[in-house]
Design an enzyme around this catalytic site. Structure first.
Site, PDB file in Angstrom:
ATOM      1  N   ARG A  44       0.812  -1.225   0.000  1.00  0.00           N
ATOM      2  CA  ARG A  44       0.000   0.000   0.000  1.00  0.00           C
ATOM      3  C   ARG A  44       0.841   1.269   0.000  1.00  0.00           C
ATOM      4  NH1 ARG A  44      -4.341  -0.638   4.605  1.00  0.00           N
ATOM      5  NH2 ARG A  44      -2.364  -0.610   5.666  1.00  0.00           N
ATOM      6  N   LYS A 150       3.570 -19.018   6.806  1.00  0.00           N
ATOM      7  CA  LYS A 150       2.742 -19.360   7.960  1.00  0.00           C
ATOM      8  C   LYS A 150       2.279 -18.068   8.640  1.00  0.00           C
ATOM      9  CE  LYS A 150       5.292 -19.207  11.896  1.00  0.00           C
ATOM     10  NZ  LYS A 150       5.936 -19.458  13.067  1.00  0.00           N
ATOM     11  N   ASP A 179       7.648 -23.409   4.814  1.00  0.00           N
ATOM     12  CA  ASP A 179       8.003 -23.656   6.207  1.00  0.00           C
ATOM     13  C   ASP A 179       9.523 -23.599   6.211  1.00  0.00           C
ATOM     14  OD1 ASP A 179       8.977 -25.133   8.508  1.00  0.00           O
ATOM     15  OD2 ASP A 179       6.902 -25.682   8.858  1.00  0.00           O
ATOM     16  N   HIS A 180      10.077 -22.546   6.813  1.00  0.00           N
ATOM     17  CA  HIS A 180      11.519 -22.344   6.593  1.00  0.00           C
ATOM     18  C   HIS A 180      12.378 -23.453   7.196  1.00  0.00           C
ATOM     19  CE1 HIS A 180      11.658 -20.475  10.611  1.00  0.00           C
ATOM     20  NE2 HIS A 180      12.964 -20.621  10.555  1.00  0.00           N
ATOM     21  N   LYS A 184      16.074 -25.899   5.772  1.00  0.00           N
ATOM     22  CA  LYS A 184      17.344 -26.101   6.461  1.00  0.00           C
ATOM     23  C   LYS A 184      17.975 -27.396   5.963  1.00  0.00           C
ATOM     24  CE  LYS A 184      15.836 -23.778  10.719  1.00  0.00           C
ATOM     25  NZ  LYS A 184      16.622 -22.593  10.994  1.00  0.00           N
ATOM     26  N   GLU A 218      15.202 -21.748  22.294  1.00  0.00           N
ATOM     27  CA  GLU A 218      15.692 -20.422  21.891  1.00  0.00           C
ATOM     28  C   GLU A 218      16.058 -19.679  23.158  1.00  0.00           C
ATOM     29  OE1 GLU A 218      13.682 -18.269  18.492  1.00  0.00           O
ATOM     30  OE2 GLU A 218      12.137 -19.659  19.115  1.00  0.00           O
ATOM     31  N   ASP A 237       3.163 -21.630  17.207  1.00  0.00           N
ATOM     32  CA  ASP A 237       4.265 -20.913  16.568  1.00  0.00           C
ATOM     33  C   ASP A 237       5.375 -21.854  16.088  1.00  0.00           C
ATOM     34  OD1 ASP A 237       5.657 -18.411  15.920  1.00  0.00           O
ATOM     35  OD2 ASP A 237       7.020 -18.925  17.560  1.00  0.00           O
ATOM     36  N   HIS A 242       6.938 -26.260  12.250  1.00  0.00           N
ATOM     37  CA  HIS A 242       8.337 -26.667  12.106  1.00  0.00           C
ATOM     38  C   HIS A 242       8.628 -28.031  12.737  1.00  0.00           C
ATOM     39  CE1 HIS A 242       8.609 -22.602  10.854  1.00  0.00           C
ATOM     40  NE2 HIS A 242       8.755 -22.051  12.028  1.00  0.00           N
ATOM     41  N   LYS A 342      10.946 -20.560  24.529  1.00  0.00           N
ATOM     42  CA  LYS A 342      11.724 -19.315  24.455  1.00  0.00           C
ATOM     43  C   LYS A 342      12.372 -19.084  25.817  1.00  0.00           C
ATOM     44  CE  LYS A 342       9.519 -17.392  20.610  1.00  0.00           C
ATOM     45  NZ  LYS A 342      10.314 -17.469  19.404  1.00  0.00           N
TER      46      LYS A 342
HETATM   47  C1  BG6 Z   1       9.513 -18.727  13.457  1.00  0.00           C
HETATM   48  C2  BG6 Z   1       8.798 -18.411  14.745  1.00  0.00           C
HETATM   49  O1  BG6 Z   1       8.683 -19.434  12.577  1.00  0.00           O
HETATM   50  O2  BG6 Z   1      10.665 -19.514  13.739  1.00  0.00           O
HETATM   51  C3  BG6 Z   1       9.701 -17.692  15.711  1.00  0.00           C
HETATM   52  O3  BG6 Z   1       7.662 -17.602  14.471  1.00  0.00           O
HETATM   53  C4  BG6 Z   1      10.971 -18.483  15.922  1.00  0.00           C
HETATM   54  O4  BG6 Z   1       9.058 -17.464  16.966  1.00  0.00           O
HETATM   55  C5  BG6 Z   1      11.600 -18.869  14.594  1.00  0.00           C
HETATM   56  O5  BG6 Z   1      11.854 -17.672  16.672  1.00  0.00           O
HETATM   57  C6  BG6 Z   1      12.760 -19.818  14.820  1.00  0.00           C
HETATM   58  O6  BG6 Z   1      13.439 -20.030  13.612  1.00  0.00           O
HETATM   59  P1  BG6 Z   1      14.976 -20.441  13.607  1.00  0.00           P
HETATM   60  O7  BG6 Z   1      15.277 -20.717  12.181  1.00  0.00           O
HETATM   61  O8  BG6 Z   1      15.721 -19.251  14.152  1.00  0.00           O
HETATM   62  O9  BG6 Z   1      15.101 -21.622  14.505  1.00  0.00           O
END
Ligand code: BG6
Length: 505
Positions: A44, A150, A179-180, A184, A218, A237, A242, A342
């Protein structure tokens, strides 16, 4: 490779700046992108092409332009165009259509478009319908692909509804759910470890494996993401997406071929085999926790409820640990333990397979270790690699057994540059390879598993949310999950081969 225009909706947002443009630039530098390639940023805010190039490229703190080749930088930046529209207004997509036609002329991209939705989720159903209203969903001239980030829904119902609305306009094979974690290398390597070696797979079942643990930790707190996170929590999350993808790679049956549909069929099957945790059993199988403030060194660290954007009486979990079973021939009776949180002591994701003891223990008196001396540890991140632990004789009289380890670290493959998850996944969608993208049915299946847990937490406020101090390994009560078995969590450090000997903060 076919030419393509990569259209980013939400182009002035955080994800585009932090991940998408840097990944595309790296692919460009590595000469992986097709010759005929361009990017169209859509959102936008009002930007000229130049202002957009400045924002996402020249001024980006996520791209290192210092030592690069100025000519190539300029050549990349010139491929970045921008268009401002009201993203939810269908008529405005006529502008998208004519801009793309103009760009096709310039870049010879033959009407092949990737639409990447890097927008707030409420736009996920809207953008595809607006694209369809202008025929931009139809792969009859060039091909059309849709990438979505996501969250794929907020619960089972919304996930089913989202899939339904996407499929009204795009077919499943045009939809790429990113889904990242699947990008990996180490998550992909789970498949190679299992299916490219003759030594692991024969042991990969209930006859030899005592239990499986997955730790996803984390050390960061929620920080400024409180507004988003409070509506999500660790189960939505991290676990639903993941971690369930990691579980699927770890436990699926061998696919008949290494292609998208064979691999995704097997993943779906194993997700369907996970025994549901009934609402009434949730307290027995699932522990949720929330970090509380603590002093680390000289710093006072906020508890979750003190974070910006988090209500002071929030019951959202920043930690979750679960125990579950997979009801199929391979895994019957093997407990799986997964935890994610976390504000834990370090950032690490790893899988620990603990093998059963030998059937008859010869060296009982002399053993220095108890149970878990045969373990395979698969490190997803950091210090990516594998560690195999087993018992060896201590030299000298008698049969004293000591725990030793053999380790492999990805860093030893010095000549290989490991692409980031986004580089890998963006290149795959450009090539049309969906293997590392989540299919709609398995996303729904993963929600089906977490749904009763979410329902129980919502419907039964007496299910406890346990506090744990920032920098600890989560609520102590988690040991209750494994009280009937010989299982202890491996508390990993950032280095693969050290565990539990110190805590990193
Ligand atoms: C994201 C979550 O999908 O993945 C985050 O929303 C999280 O909360 C992150 O911190 C973790 O990704 P990675 O690759 O740093 O383990």
């Amino acid at each position: 490779m076919d030419g393509v225009i990569f259209v980013i909706f939400g182009a002035s947002g955080d994800l585009a700046v932090r991940k998408l443009i840097p990944a595309l630039y790296e692919l460009y530098l590595g000469k992986y992108l097709p010759e005929n390639f361009a990017v169209l940023g859509v959102s936008r805010s009002d930007y000229s092409d130049e202002a957009f190039q400045k924002k996402v490229f020249y001024d980006s703190e996520f791209i290192d332009l210092k030592d690069g080749d100025a000519e190539r930088q300029k050549a990349f930046a010139q491929r970045l165009s921008y268009l401002a529209i009201q993203t939810a207004v269908s008529e405005d997509y006529a502008k998208v259509k004519s801009k793309l036609a103009e760009m096709d002329e310039v870049y010879k991209t033959e009407s092949n478009y990737i639409f990447y939705l890097s927008t707030p989720p409420f736009l996920y159903p809207i953008i595809p319908s607006c694209l369809a209203a202008h025929g931009l969903n139809q792969s009859n001239q060039g091909w059309r692909r849709l990438v979505i980030e996501k969250p794929f829904g907020y619960d089972l119902q919304t996930a089913v509804a989202l899939n339904h609305s996407l499929r009204q306009y795009f077919s499943e094979d045009q939809i790429y759910r990113i889904d990242h974690y699947l990008g990996k290398e180490t998550v992909q390597n789970l498949l190679v470890t299992r299916f490219a070696n003759g030594i692991f797979e024969p042991l990969w079942n209930r006859n030899y494996i005592q239990h499986v643990q997955i730790t996803n930790a984390e050390n960061l707190t929620v920080g400024s993401r409180g507004g988003y996170y409070d509506k999500s929590g660790a189960l939505r999350d991290m676990f639903q997406n993941h971690l369930m993808q990691i579980i699927a790679h770890l436990t699926m049956e061998p696919p008949i071929a290494a292609n998208a549909s064979a691999i995704r069929n097997e993943k779906l099957k194993v997700l369907q085999s996970i025994r549901p945790i009934k609402e009434e059993d949730v307290p027995q199988f699932v522990i949720r926790g929330q970090y509380t403030g603590s002093i680390i060194g000289e710093h006072q660290i906020n508890g979750y409820r003190e974070e910006e954007g988090v209500p002071h009486d929030s019951r959202t979990e920043t930690y979750v640990a679960l125990k579950f079973f997979i009801d199929n021939w391979r895994w019957a009776g093997v407990p799986f333990y997964v935890r994610s949180g976390k504000a834990l002591p370090t950032k690490v994701t790893e899988v620990v397979i603990t093998f059963k003891d030998p059937p008859h223990t010869l060296f009982r008196q002399e053993k220095t270790m108890q149970n878990d001396n045969n373990q395979l540890i698969i490190r997803i991140q950091p210090d990516e690699g594998l560690l195999l632990k087993f018992g060896m004789k201590i030299p000298g009289s008698g049969f004293k057994v000591k725990d030793v380890g053999m380790d492999f670290h990805y860093t030893d493959l010095t000549d290989t540059e490991v692409p980031t998850a986004y580089e890998r996944l963006l290149l795959d969608v450009i090539k049309g390879d969906a293997t590392l993208y989540a299919r709609g049915d398995s996303v729904e299946e993963a929600w089906r598993f977490v749904a009763p847990i979410l329902d129980a937490w919502q419907n039964k406020p007496d299910i406890k949310v346990y506090g744990y101090p920032v920098g600890s390994w989560g609520p102590m009560v988690v040991s209750k999950l494994s009280s009937s078995e010989r299982m202890t969590w491996r508390n990993p450090c950032s280095e693969l081969t050290t565990n539990g000997s110190f805590i990193e903060l």
